[in-house]
Design a protein around this motif. Structure first.
Motif, mmCIF file in Angstrom:
data_model
loop_
_atom_site.group_PDB
_atom_site.id
_atom_site.type_symbol
_atom_site.label_atom_id
_atom_site.label_comp_id
_atom_site.label_asym_id
_atom_site.label_seq_id
_atom_site.Cartn_x
_atom_site.Cartn_y
_atom_site.Cartn_z
ATOM 1 N N GLY A 185 0.784 -1.223 0.000
ATOM 2 C CA GLY A 185 0.000 0.000 0.000
ATOM 3 C C GLY A 185 0.817 1.273 0.000
ATOM 4 N N ALA A 186 2.128 1.164 0.241
ATOM 5 C CA ALA A 186 2.982 2.352 0.322
ATOM 6 C C ALA A 186 3.407 2.801 -1.075
ATOM 7 C CB ALA A 186 4.199 2.053 1.182
ATOM 8 N N THR A 187 4.067 3.957 -1.131
ATOM 9 C CA THR A 187 4.755 4.430 -2.331
ATOM 10 C C THR A 187 6.245 4.344 -2.067
ATOM 11 O OG1 THR A 187 2.956 5.917 -2.992
ATOM 12 C CG2 THR A 187 5.160 6.412 -3.833
ATOM 13 N N VAL A 188 6.988 3.754 -3.002
ATOM 14 C CA VAL A 188 8.414 3.522 -2.782
ATOM 15 C C VAL A 188 9.178 3.912 -4.040
ATOM 16 C CG1 VAL A 188 8.360 1.123 -3.599
ATOM 17 C CG2 VAL A 188 10.091 1.819 -1.928
ATOM 18 N N THR A 189 10.419 4.373 -3.850
ATOM 19 C CA THR A 189 11.271 4.755 -4.976
ATOM 20 C C THR A 189 12.539 3.920 -4.978
ATOM 21 O OG1 THR A 189 10.423 7.026 -5.038
ATOM 22 C CG2 THR A 189 12.571 6.629 -6.045
ATOM 23 N N LEU A 190 12.855 3.341 -6.124
ATOM 24 C CA LEU A 190 14.091 2.588 -6.329
ATOM 25 C C LEU A 190 15.073 3.514 -7.036
ATOM 26 C CD1 LEU A 190 12.556 -0.775 -7.603
ATOM 27 C CD2 LEU A 190 13.206 -0.165 -5.274
ATOM 28 N N PRO A 191 16.199 3.855 -6.389
ATOM 29 C CA PRO A 191 17.090 4.875 -6.945
ATOM 30 C C PRO A 191 17.908 4.378 -8.135
ATOM 31 C CG PRO A 191 18.001 3.987 -4.915
ATOM 32 C CD PRO A 191 16.640 3.378 -5.063
ATOM 33 N N CYS A 192 18.024 5.241 -9.127
ATOM 34 C CA CYS A 192 18.926 5.017 -10.266
ATOM 35 C C CYS A 192 19.304 6.393 -10.794
ATOM 36 C CB CYS A 192 18.233 4.188 -11.344
ATOM 37 S SG CYS A 192 19.310 3.809 -12.757
ATOM 38 N N VAL A 193 20.559 6.776 -10.569
ATOM 39 C CA VAL A 193 21.026 8.122 -10.918
ATOM 40 C C VAL A 193 22.248 8.005 -11.825
ATOM 41 C CG1 VAL A 193 21.908 10.304 -10.009
ATOM 42 C CG2 VAL A 193 20.127 9.053 -8.758
ATOM 43 N N LEU A 194 22.242 8.805 -12.879
ATOM 44 C CA LEU A 194 23.372 8.836 -13.808
ATOM 45 C C LEU A 194 24.386 9.865 -13.344
ATOM 46 C CD1 LEU A 194 20.826 7.780 -15.517
ATOM 47 C CD2 LEU A 194 22.156 8.484 -17.512
ATOM 48 N N ARG A 195 25.673 9.567 -13.532
ATOM 49 C CA ARG A 195 26.714 10.548 -13.233
ATOM 50 C C ARG A 195 27.000 11.425 -14.449
ATOM 51 N NH1 ARG A 195 30.876 8.803 -10.704
ATOM 52 N NH2 ARG A 195 30.109 6.779 -10.056
ATOM 53 N N ALA A 196 26.569 10.985 -15.624
ATOM 54 C CA ALA A 196 26.716 11.762 -16.852
ATOM 55 C C ALA A 196 25.678 11.267 -17.842
ATOM 56 C CB ALA A 196 28.125 11.624 -17.412
ATOM 57 N N LEU A 197 25.375 12.080 -18.839
ATOM 58 C CA LEU A 197 24.377 11.728 -19.846
ATOM 59 C C LEU A 197 25.077 11.424 -21.163
ATOM 60 C CD1 LEU A 197 21.679 14.476 -19.144
ATOM 61 C CD2 LEU A 197 21.786 12.140 -18.241
ATOM 62 N N PRO A 198 25.125 10.154 -21.571
ATOM 63 C CA PRO A 198 25.681 9.829 -22.881
ATOM 64 C C PRO A 198 24.873 10.504 -23.989
ATOM 65 C CG PRO A 198 25.365 7.857 -21.544
ATOM 66 C CD PRO A 198 24.655 8.964 -20.848
ATOM 67 N N ARG A 199 25.475 10.575 -25.150
ATOM 68 C CA ARG A 199 24.831 11.304 -26.252
ATOM 69 C C ARG A 199 23.524 10.653 -26.676
ATOM 70 N NH1 ARG A 199 27.529 14.669 -30.879
ATOM 71 N NH2 ARG A 199 25.722 15.057 -32.187
ATOM 72 N N ASN A 200 23.560 9.377 -26.952
ATOM 73 C CA ASN A 200 22.350 8.640 -27.320
ATOM 74 C C ASN A 200 22.210 7.473 -26.344
ATOM 75 O OD1 ASN A 200 21.551 10.070 -29.783
ATOM 76 N ND2 ASN A 200 23.490 9.286 -30.599
ATOM 77 N N TYR A 201 21.207 7.524 -25.518
ATOM 78 C CA TYR A 201 21.074 6.482 -24.501
ATOM 79 C C TYR A 201 19.604 6.230 -24.206
ATOM 80 C CZ TYR A 201 19.597 9.767 -20.877
ATOM 81 O OH TYR A 201 18.884 10.671 -20.140
ATOM 82 N N ARG A 202 19.388 5.092 -23.582
ATOM 83 C CA ARG A 202 18.081 4.765 -23.006
ATOM 84 C C ARG A 202 18.317 4.152 -21.638
ATOM 85 N NH1 ARG A 202 15.513 0.546 -26.557
ATOM 86 N NH2 ARG A 202 17.706 0.037 -26.935
ATOM 87 N N VAL A 203 17.365 4.336 -20.764
ATOM 88 C CA VAL A 203 17.367 3.642 -19.473
ATOM 89 C C VAL A 203 16.179 2.701 -19.460
ATOM 90 C CG1 VAL A 203 17.073 3.864 -16.983
ATOM 91 C CG2 VAL A 203 18.569 5.453 -18.206
ATOM 92 N N LYS A 204 16.469 1.451 -19.135
ATOM 93 C CA LYS A 204 15.421 0.418 -19.098
ATOM 94 C C LYS A 204 15.325 -0.150 -17.684
ATOM 95 C CE LYS A 204 16.226 -3.713 -20.766
ATOM 96 N NZ LYS A 204 16.437 -4.849 -21.699
ATOM 97 N N TRP A 205 14.137 -0.090 -17.113
ATOM 98 C CA TRP A 205 13.865 -0.744 -15.834
ATOM 99 C C TRP A 205 13.178 -2.083 -16.097
ATOM 100 C CZ3 TRP A 205 15.165 -0.019 -10.866
ATOM 101 C CH2 TRP A 205 15.651 1.230 -10.458
ATOM 102 N N SER A 206 13.616 -3.118 -15.379
ATOM 103 C CA SER A 206 12.991 -4.435 -15.519
ATOM 104 C C SER A 206 12.952 -5.113 -14.161
ATOM 105 C CB SER A 206 13.751 -5.297 -16.530
ATOM 106 O OG SER A 206 15.115 -5.416 -16.154
#
Length: 341
Positions: free
Chosen positions: A50-71
């Motif tokens: 019933g709670a709201t929770v956040t799973l952290p994922c932070v980039l240290r830099a942004l590549p030119r062409n990238y995607r982030v995929k959560w699974s």
């Protein structure tokens, strides 16, 4: 070659700027295999249903062409299911979690995943993967729900469930089949049960603290013992179910009621007769303590004890006591009701 050198320079500049923004704690250097993603401070995140929770994922830099995929790696079959994909500007959700997930995106380097209205089936291992052509990398986190494991068998006795029936029985009692990790944690907290039961991965196990003759003998060490993977259709055992915090309240109605009258008494109060998992949850999280046996939705009669005392069964440990499955015509017990928030 000139273009390649230029891109390399841009990457070094971006990495330098990002490092100045997101400093890692002293004494915890970044793993050498992670160039773009920050290693999470904690590998496990704890929450309740019933709670709201956040799973952290932070980039240290942004590549030119990238995607982030959560699974998510499903504990029942270890398959990986895609949850969300983003390129930083747009995103797309996938699968059954789709209506309850979003990216936190508190800044442009933030790809953290937020899950709302956490459900029992959300527990498990999640992966945040940076997809960048030749330099893919990922971090994994485990979402743990605080809860309780309880053994369960039907009214017609022990060892009656195949795997699919055990899974359905747990779900009918506001719970789900426990994972191995949940059963192991319950064992470390005192669960000692001689009857073997199905768990979510299709194996059959039982937790023993006090080695004894009917439960494998005195010579075997305490532990979570296993029969291994069994035939999900043919083999029959009990079930180990897992439940978490309630979104509602369990309470007791006193009386001399048969099973049918018990259900009606709850409905008269705008509630429903409580399920086994709901009673265990109320005992665990709300410290429900009553010495009165009461009907539950599966036809069993149970009562929760948080403060053991002689006149309430005489057992030395807290727990949910059971009178089994009496004849439903008996007018001997009250009933436990559940009302949602």
């Amino acid at each position: 070659m000139h273009r390649l050198l230029l891109l390399s320079s841009l990457w070094l500049l971006a990495a330098s700027l990002a490092s100045s923004i997101f400093q890692r704690p002293t004494g915890t250097p970044a793993p050498p295999n992670l160039q773009y993603l920050l290693e999470p401070l904690h590998a496990a995140v704890h929450t309740q249903r019933g709670a709201t929770v956040t799973l952290p994922c932070v980039l240290r830099a942004l590549p030119r062409n990238y995607r982030v995929k959560w699974s998510k790696v499903e504990p029942a079959n270890y398959r990986e299911s895609i949850i969300i994909i983003t390129n930083g500007l747009y995103h797309k959700n996938y699968g059954p979690l789709s209506p309850r997930v979003r990216l936190r995106h508190s800044h442009r380097y933030d790809a953290s995943l937020t899950i709302t209205e956490v459900a029992l089936e959300d527990e498990g291992r999640y992966r945040c993967q940076l997809v960048n052509g030749l330099e893919d990398e990922s971090v994994s986190l485990t979402l743990h729900l605080e809860g309780i494991v309880f053994p369960y068998q039907p009214s017609n006795g022990r060892y009656k469930f195949n795997y699919h029936e055990a899974k359905r029985a747990c779900e009918q009692q506001d719970s789900r089949l426990a994972t191995y990790q949940q059963l192991y944690k319950a064992w470390t907290e005192g669960l000692d049960w001689c009857n073997a039961g199905w768990i979510l991965d299709g194996t059959v196990r039982y937790p023993i603290i006090n080695s004894r003759e009917p439960c494998g003998g005195h010579l075997l060490l305490p532990g979570v013992r296993t029969y291994g993977a069994r035939d999900k259709q043919k083999d029959r055992f009990d079930a180990f179910c897992f439940t978490s915090a309630l979104q509602g309240q369990v309470y007791f109605i006193r009386g001399h009621l048969n099973f049918k009258e018990a259900g009606q008494a709850c409905r008269n109060h705008g509630a429903a007769i409580a399920k086994v998992g709901q009673l265990y949850s109320a005992w665990k999280f709300s410290q429900l303590d009553r010495c009165d046996g009461g009907w539950l939705a599966d036809g069993s009669v149970r009562y929760p004890i948080t403060t053991p005392r002689e006149r309430c069964g005489g057992l030395p440990d807290p727990g949910v006591r059971s009178f089994g499955f009496p004849r439903k015509e008996l007018r001997t017990y009250g009933t436990y009701c559940f009302v949602g928030k």
